[in-house]
Design a protein around this motif. Sequence first.
Motif, short mmCIF file in Angstrom:
data_model
loop_
_atom_site.label_atom_id
_atom_site.label_comp_id
_atom_site.label_asym_id
_atom_site.label_seq_id
_atom_site.Cartn_x
_atom_site.Cartn_y
_atom_site.Cartn_z
N LYS A 1 32.49 45.94 32.94
CA LYS A 1 32.85 44.64 33.50
C LYS A 1 32.57 44.60 35.00
O LYS A 1 32.50 45.64 35.67
CB LYS A 1 34.33 44.33 33.25
N SER A 2 32.41 43.39 35.48
CA SER A 2 32.33 43.16 36.92
C SER A 2 32.83 41.75 37.19
O SER A 2 33.03 40.96 36.26
CB SER A 2 30.88 43.32 37.43
N LEU A 3 33.04 41.45 38.44
CA LEU A 3 33.52 40.12 38.83
C LEU A 3 32.44 39.38 39.59
O LEU A 3 31.80 39.94 40.49
CB LEU A 3 34.79 40.23 39.69
N LEU A 4 32.22 38.13 39.22
CA LEU A 4 31.24 37.27 39.88
C LEU A 4 32.02 36.21 40.66
O LEU A 4 32.75 35.41 40.07
CB LEU A 4 30.33 36.62 38.84
N LEU B 1 34.61 34.73 37.98
CA LEU B 1 34.19 34.84 36.59
C LEU B 1 34.07 36.30 36.21
O LEU B 1 33.63 37.13 37.01
CB LEU B 1 32.84 34.14 36.39
N GLY B 2 34.48 36.61 35.00
CA GLY B 2 34.31 37.98 34.50
C GLY B 2 32.96 38.13 33.82
O GLY B 2 32.55 37.27 33.03
N LEU C 1 38.46 45.44 28.24
CA LEU C 1 37.91 44.81 29.45
C LEU C 1 38.43 43.38 29.60
O LEU C 1 38.70 42.92 30.72
CB LEU C 1 36.38 44.81 29.40
N LEU C 2 38.58 42.67 28.49
CA LEU C 2 39.14 41.32 28.56
C LEU C 2 40.57 41.35 29.09
O LEU C 2 40.98 40.48 29.88
CB LEU C 2 39.10 40.66 27.18
N ASP C 3 41.35 42.36 28.64
CA ASP C 3 42.72 42.51 29.15
C ASP C 3 42.70 42.69 30.67
O ASP C 3 43.50 42.07 31.40
CB ASP C 3 43.40 43.70 28.49
N GLU C 4 41.79 43.54 31.14
CA GLU C 4 41.71 43.79 32.59
C GLU C 4 41.26 42.54 33.34
O GLU C 4 41.77 42.24 34.43
CB GLU C 4 40.74 44.95 32.85
N GLN D 1 43.95 40.04 33.96
CA GLN D 1 44.78 40.40 35.11
C GLN D 1 44.17 39.92 36.43
O GLN D 1 44.87 39.70 37.41
CB GLN D 1 44.98 41.93 35.17
N ASP D 2 42.84 39.77 36.42
CA ASP D 2 42.15 39.28 37.61
C ASP D 2 42.14 37.75 37.70
O ASP D 2 41.53 37.19 38.62
CB ASP D 2 40.69 39.78 37.61
N LYS D 3 42.80 37.11 36.74
CA LYS D 3 42.92 35.65 36.72
C LYS D 3 41.54 34.98 36.79
O LYS D 3 41.26 34.14 37.65
CB LYS D 3 43.82 35.15 37.85
#
Length: 699
Positions: free
Chosen positions: A351-354, A365-366, A397-400, A403-405
């Motif tokens: 996963k990463s954050l965009l 966005l995840g 990864l979806l759970d994590e 948490q990042d909203k």
Amino acid sequence: MKTPLARATLLVVFLSALLASFAHSAGNPWDELEPSRKQVIASLNTVELLRRYHYSKLLLDDARSRLIYQGYLKMLDPSRSYFIESDIKEFDRWQTRFDDLLKKGDLEPAFTLYKRYLDRASEQLDFILAELGKGIGAMDFSRDETLQTERKDAPWLKTRAERDDLWRRRLKDEVLRLRITGKDDQAIEEQLTKRYRNQLTRLAQTRAEDIFQTYINAFTGSYDPHTNYLSPDNAETFDINMSLSLEGIGAVLQSDNDFVKIVRLVPAGPADKSKQLAPADRIIGVAQGNGEMVDVVGWRLDEVVKLIRGRKGSKVRLEVIPASNAPNDKTSKVVVIIREAVKLEEQAAKKSLLHLTRQGRPYTLGVIDIPAFYLDFKALRAGREDYRSTTRDVKRLLDELKQDKIDGVVIDLRNNGGGSLQEATELSGLFIRQGAVVLVSNSNGQIDPLFAESDGEQAYYSGPLTVLVNRLSASASEIFAAAMQDYHRALVLGGQTFGKGTVQSIQPLNHGELKLTLAKFYRVSGQSTQLRGVIPDISYPTLIDTKEIGESSLPQAMPWDSLNYPSKNSSIPANPFTPYLYELQKRHDQRVAANADFVFTRERLALNQRLMQQTEVSLNETRRRAFQQSIEAEQLALENTRRKAKGEEPLQSLSEEEGDNGLQVEAEKPKPEKDAWLVESGQILLDWLDLSHSALASH
């Protein structure tokens, strides 16, 4: 005046011609090759297995005989440069008889045709070596001659004189290509003499098994490109035809006339991590460590594979013609790869954050990158509760990401060549509540739906979703993307997928094995994923040539069709995207009209398509160099326009792009914000949120 090398080459050629003359007078080494009893039985078994179990239930008749005949000729002489018209007229008497011959186990005509090819190939290699013996200095590169480079549909050459003239021009073309790369004539003479002498040696080493395997694959290939015969050697050592996966560098290969072509890179494999190889690159040389580069032009696929494979941790050097070259540009580069096994952890979903901003408001966005659909069967069978799988990892990864909203999710399936069908089905269950994911139609007409089940009343993740695919998204990737599209669960973005919608199984024979197409995949809409793949809701430009890569590029690919299956499911909602697709496409077009990466891809694609129309090259050295320089200047200008738009330093030459002299560098994956295709996928997701929320507010 001849150089010492030229005189030595002339002596070698004279001795080769003398030996060849003696061999011809005493009979060629392949004259005595005959089919064995085991091969006859294996051919009869293959006929029966195809009749009973192949998905398409095709007839072995005169029409199929013509396909077998044409396929066999294409395997032996794809560029129509060995056989002459009189050979073909002689062979034509068999073109409607191969069906009857196969049913009787009569392999003699197939052996006769192959041995004629060996005769003709030997003659042409003798001719080329004699031409090289005259020295490159004897060639006139000031004449306004051309060479036809696309000959797959050319008329058969009428005479040996015509054939010799074609090969003379081909030799001039090879010399010119090597001169343009900077090699001197002495090095060129040495390289080409060695190449053609090696090819002559390999002809003399032809075995009856080589003939049998080629012919039976011409037969099986008339049914579909994934039904193949595996010789005992191939079945025993490594399954080239099944996956072509090479332990060591992580690449999927196939034969492409005289070259070996990369079809795809295994995710997280050494070649993929080096970022120096790409689909449609052609391998022309292989070297072990710092050893001598072995020219592999004209070699069989299995021979090249044996050179590339090796001990874990060892170094292999590959000389490749990049797919990014102009179509008739055979200039090459050398890439160094350290062989290693691909680890499950490295192929695992990540996963990463965009981070994007829209009208002053920040959005997160995840991004979930899924390189392959995997399942640790060994750990599962051992009863380990912590076994790894795509679905388990994505769920975590979806759970994590929750948490990042996050405001939405992008599933990145680019370059995902497939894997576990079970995982593609189970992963779908994280995003839809329940329902059939894929329909498997068997050769007996039975249709088996495979279902996804959600753990609760709602899907595990029910938020905004897009799926990003490209031409190298295949098989299980296509099943997942199609399910997300058919259930209207996600917008599918990117490029048309590979289009492999068939299922194969290995069937043992008395001699070797048969990989046989037994079933076909269908979407819940009833449409096949075969040939067409998945068509995105919004398409992005791509540099991958669909004529080179993908199911539609393969000969005798099975057709697209659809089922009248009662798959209407009450759990499939109305399509929420339909009212907004026009506006989504409009906003996308406006954004990418000036996007540096999208503009570059469109313009480079247009250049490639223009160059593909050119089926002749000049053999005049001055004109050839000028043309090469003009193409390189055009490519460099496109690259530097992109760099300038992105605030990057321009290049002085295209060779600067290649990095540290071809040494393997494990490139880090760029941040999502640097990936134009990921960013645009995120922007489209935000467009959808904007439009749907505005519609709700207006009500």
